[in-house]
Design a protein around this motif. Structure first.
Motif, PDB file in Angstrom:
ATOM      1  N   ALA A 124       0.835  -1.212   0.000  1.00  0.00           N
ATOM      2  CA  ALA A 124       0.000   0.000   0.000  1.00  0.00           C
ATOM      3  C   ALA A 124       0.871   1.264   0.000  1.00  0.00           C
ATOM      4  CB  ALA A 124      -0.942  -0.004   1.205  1.00  0.00           C
ATOM      5  N   HIS A 182       2.510   1.801  -3.392  1.00  0.00           N
ATOM      6  CA  HIS A 182       1.595   2.262  -4.437  1.00  0.00           C
ATOM      7  C   HIS A 182       0.795   3.489  -4.029  1.00  0.00           C
ATOM      8  CE1 HIS A 182       2.451  -1.843  -5.929  1.00  0.00           C
ATOM      9  NE2 HIS A 182       2.460  -1.207  -7.086  1.00  0.00           N
ATOM     10  N   THR A 214      -3.647   8.065  -2.047  1.00  0.00           N
ATOM     11  CA  THR A 214      -3.714   7.454  -3.377  1.00  0.00           C
ATOM     12  C   THR A 214      -4.110   8.548  -4.362  1.00  0.00           C
ATOM     13  OG1 THR A 214      -5.993   6.805  -2.866  1.00  0.00           O
ATOM     14  CG2 THR A 214      -4.291   5.118  -2.601  1.00  0.00           C
ATOM     15  N   ILE A 219     -22.689  15.784  -2.401  1.00  0.00           N
ATOM     16  CA  ILE A 219     -21.889  14.621  -2.818  1.00  0.00           C
ATOM     17  C   ILE A 219     -21.667  13.718  -1.604  1.00  0.00           C
ATOM     18  CG2 ILE A 219     -19.654  13.845  -3.705  1.00  0.00           C
ATOM     19  CD1 ILE A 219     -19.491  16.539  -5.220  1.00  0.00           C
ATOM     20  N   LYS A 220     -21.980  12.436  -1.766  1.00  0.00           N
ATOM     21  CA  LYS A 220     -21.922  11.491  -0.655  1.00  0.00           C
ATOM     22  C   LYS A 220     -20.742  10.533  -0.804  1.00  0.00           C
ATOM     23  CE  LYS A 220     -25.260  12.024   2.280  1.00  0.00           C
ATOM     24  NZ  LYS A 220     -24.904  12.225   3.686  1.00  0.00           N
ATOM     25  N   GLY A 221     -19.986  10.401   0.278  1.00  0.00           N
ATOM     26  CA  GLY A 221     -18.994   9.342   0.330  1.00  0.00           C
ATOM     27  C   GLY A 221     -19.701   8.018   0.546  1.00  0.00           C
ATOM     28  N   MET A 222     -19.381   7.026  -0.283  1.00  0.00           N
ATOM     29  CA  MET A 222     -20.066   5.724  -0.180  1.00  0.00           C
ATOM     30  C   MET A 222     -19.047   4.586  -0.161  1.00  0.00           C
ATOM     31  SD  MET A 222     -23.360   6.348  -2.751  1.00  0.00           S
ATOM     32  CE  MET A 222     -24.488   5.206  -1.944  1.00  0.00           C
ATOM     33  N   PHE A 223     -19.407   3.525   0.571  1.00  0.00           N
ATOM     34  CA  PHE A 223     -18.550   2.337   0.717  1.00  0.00           C
ATOM     35  C   PHE A 223     -19.326   1.115   0.276  1.00  0.00           C
ATOM     36  CE2 PHE A 223     -14.944   3.649   3.514  1.00  0.00           C
ATOM     37  CZ  PHE A 223     -15.300   4.976   3.663  1.00  0.00           C
ATOM     38  N   ARG A 248     -13.144   4.224 -13.825  1.00  0.00           N
ATOM     39  CA  ARG A 248     -11.769   3.915 -13.430  1.00  0.00           C
ATOM     40  C   ARG A 248     -11.657   4.022 -11.926  1.00  0.00           C
ATOM     41  NH1 ARG A 248      -8.509   8.607 -12.648  1.00  0.00           N
ATOM     42  NH2 ARG A 248      -9.666  10.495 -13.089  1.00  0.00           N
ATOM     43  N   THR A 280      -8.729   4.614  -8.625  1.00  0.00           N
ATOM     44  CA  THR A 280      -7.396   4.754  -8.032  1.00  0.00           C
ATOM     45  C   THR A 280      -7.319   3.775  -6.860  1.00  0.00           C
ATOM     46  OG1 THR A 280      -8.292   6.571  -6.701  1.00  0.00           O
ATOM     47  CG2 THR A 280      -7.040   7.163  -8.659  1.00  0.00           C
ATOM     48  N   SER A 281      -6.102   3.418  -6.497  1.00  0.00           N
ATOM     49  CA  SER A 281      -5.963   2.420  -5.431  1.00  0.00           C
ATOM     50  C   SER A 281      -4.541   2.392  -4.896  1.00  0.00           C
ATOM     51  CB  SER A 281      -6.320   1.039  -5.979  1.00  0.00           C
ATOM     52  OG  SER A 281      -6.094   0.034  -5.011  1.00  0.00           O
ATOM     53  N   ASP A 282      -4.393   1.855  -3.685  1.00  0.00           N
ATOM     54  CA  ASP A 282      -3.060   1.564  -3.146  1.00  0.00           C
ATOM     55  C   ASP A 282      -2.647   0.129  -3.473  1.00  0.00           C
ATOM     56  OD1 ASP A 282      -4.580   0.036  -1.411  1.00  0.00           O
ATOM     57  OD2 ASP A 282      -4.313   1.348   0.309  1.00  0.00           O
ATOM     58  N   ASN A 310      -7.436  -0.190  -0.340  1.00  0.00           N
ATOM     59  CA  ASN A 310      -8.484   0.759  -0.722  1.00  0.00           C
ATOM     60  C   ASN A 310      -8.538   1.022  -2.223  1.00  0.00           C
ATOM     61  OD1 ASN A 310      -8.722   1.380   2.106  1.00  0.00           O
ATOM     62  ND2 ASN A 310      -6.874   2.633   1.892  1.00  0.00           N
ATOM     63  N   ALA A 311      -9.731   1.271  -2.701  1.00  0.00           N
ATOM     64  CA  ALA A 311      -9.884   1.794  -4.064  1.00  0.00           C
ATOM     65  C   ALA A 311     -10.983   2.847  -4.055  1.00  0.00           C
ATOM     66  CB  ALA A 311     -10.228   0.690  -5.042  1.00  0.00           C
ATOM     67  N   THR A 312     -10.846   3.820  -4.920  1.00  0.00           N
ATOM     68  CA  THR A 312     -11.873   4.848  -5.086  1.00  0.00           C
ATOM     69  C   THR A 312     -12.224   4.935  -6.564  1.00  0.00           C
ATOM     70  OG1 THR A 312     -10.806   6.050  -3.261  1.00  0.00           O
ATOM     71  CG2 THR A 312     -12.504   7.226  -4.494  1.00  0.00           C
ATOM     72  N   TRP A 368     -13.822   6.572  -9.854  1.00  0.00           N
ATOM     73  CA  TRP A 368     -14.027   7.908 -10.406  1.00  0.00           C
ATOM     74  C   TRP A 368     -14.560   7.809 -11.837  1.00  0.00           C
ATOM     75  CZ3 TRP A 368     -12.861  11.542  -6.803  1.00  0.00           C
ATOM     76  CH2 TRP A 368     -11.906  11.232  -5.829  1.00  0.00           C
ATOM     77  N   ASN A 383     -11.804  -2.526   0.402  1.00  0.00           N
ATOM     78  CA  ASN A 383     -12.475  -1.266   0.710  1.00  0.00           C
ATOM     79  C   ASN A 383     -12.698  -0.471  -0.578  1.00  0.00           C
ATOM     80  OD1 ASN A 383     -13.558   0.701   2.446  1.00  0.00           O
ATOM     81  ND2 ASN A 383     -11.604   1.807   2.534  1.00  0.00           N
ATOM     82  N   ILE A 384     -13.891  -0.634  -1.156  1.00  0.00           N
ATOM     83  CA  ILE A 384     -14.213   0.031  -2.423  1.00  0.00           C
ATOM     84  C   ILE A 384     -15.097   1.233  -2.113  1.00  0.00           C
ATOM     85  CG2 ILE A 384     -15.244  -0.226  -4.710  1.00  0.00           C
ATOM     86  CD1 ILE A 384     -14.690  -3.235  -4.503  1.00  0.00           C
ATOM     87  N   THR A 385     -14.635   2.404  -2.528  1.00  0.00           N
ATOM     88  CA  THR A 385     -15.318   3.643  -2.161  1.00  0.00           C
ATOM     89  C   THR A 385     -15.592   4.485  -3.411  1.00  0.00           C
ATOM     90  OG1 THR A 385     -13.210   4.820  -1.893  1.00  0.00           O
ATOM     91  CG2 THR A 385     -14.094   3.706   0.053  1.00  0.00           C
ATOM     92  N   LEU A 386     -16.457   5.472  -3.242  1.00  0.00           N
ATOM     93  CA  LEU A 386     -16.682   6.458  -4.313  1.00  0.00           C
ATOM     94  C   LEU A 386     -17.349   7.689  -3.709  1.00  0.00           C
ATOM     95  CD1 LEU A 386     -19.955   6.214  -4.912  1.00  0.00           C
ATOM     96  CD2 LEU A 386     -19.274   4.269  -6.291  1.00  0.00           C
ATOM     97  N   PHE A 387     -17.402   8.729  -4.494  1.00  0.00           N
ATOM     98  CA  PHE A 387     -18.116   9.941  -4.107  1.00  0.00           C
ATOM     99  C   PHE A 387     -19.250  10.125  -5.121  1.00  0.00           C
ATOM    100  CE2 PHE A 387     -13.778  10.485  -2.558  1.00  0.00           C
ATOM    101  CZ  PHE A 387     -14.006  10.839  -1.236  1.00  0.00           C
TER     102      PHE A 387
END
Lengths: 175, 175
Positions: A71, A74, A98, A165-169, B96, B98-100, B104-106, B108, B140-144
């Motif tokens: 981690a 990267h 990241t 805008i909501k942060g979601m998991f 797409r 981003t990730s470590d 975690n990944a986010t 976008w 840990n998959i996240t998004l906004f």
């Protein structure tokens, strides 16, 4: 605020050093004054066992060392915070982000040793990682804040749920 | 649901193909039936001008091509969605992350061409990127999410503000 401001607006460098007040004299007061500095580093070659100790100190769950190494490797930016007293150096804070190296960054794993909390070092660490990200031309700096630190980040200029805008998991079991 | 389920649980591969109903016959109805497929690709060598056209179609602001290329290059996973009618291939969706590369990944830039919205293709695209991230052991998959798509993501298993965790954005001018 002038200290934070100068730290924040300072030239981009891999480490910034500030001199903190010397530690209080103990016992009979015969010791000489030991110079104490806090400095930041963006070096990714960090001792993960020392990092694990720091994370243990704040009660985080243990994570596989191999994955922690991966981690860090990267992450786009890693900022560690160190206290140096004479020859002795101690890891007192850590954060990483990241990024797609172009538009977005997400800050993870912000941690400050309990002995250094409540004295502005967390703010200092955050300003340092923001400075590093801005110097890489990242305009969209994001994070996910636990409820008890939302105000901490708000005071640093972070806004929760901007424009709704909501942060979601994603939770695999909730599907 | 069986189609989505099989897509989601399927073996990890760089592309999945499904056959959609043939396009409606136009004009005098003399055309032969053209086979139409939708498929996914994780190839990062994407034509950024074609991507820009797709983003234009949904009304996104233009972004510098150079930065878009850099962002794709430094994304951990890129999933594009294509419609193929005979020899003709069209980019109809993109996402797409981003990730470590470890925890975690986010996600976008989730975009589906307006002609293909409301037909389940957005869900399909999201299930594909989730599948790719899971196959890389990202937990840990996240998004906004913009307000109008919170329910779209909720239906895919994303939870807003779990345990009070807040998505936050840094605004330089609000400091």
């Amino acid at each position: 605020m002038s200290f934070w401001k100068s730290l924040f607006n300072g030239q981009s460098s891999s480490a910034s050093a500030v001199t903190a007040p010397p530690p209080p004299l103990n016992g009979n007061g015969q010791e000489g004054v030991i110079e104490t500095k806090v400095f930041f580093s963006t070096n990714k070659e960090i001792d993960v066992y020392e990092l694990e100790e720091l994370c243990d100190a704040v009660g985080w769950s243990r994570r596989p060392i191999r994955k922690v190494k991966k981690a860090i490797e990267h992450s786009f930016i890693v900022v560690s915070m160190w206290e140096q007293r004479g020859q002795y150096r101690r890891l007192i804070g850590f954060s990483r982000a990241t990024s797609d190296h172009a538009f977005n960054a997400t800050i993870w794993d912000v941690v400050v040793h309990p002995d250094y909390q409540g004295q502005g070092w967390g703010k200092s660490l955050m300003r340092q990682i923001i400075k590093e990200l801005r110097s890489e031309d990242i305009s969209n700096i994001t994070l996910f804040a636990d409820p008890h630190v939302v105000n901490f980040y708000r005071n640093l200029g972070f806004r929760p749920d901007p424009e709704g805008i909501k942060g979601m998991f994603w939770y695999p079991n909730s599907r």
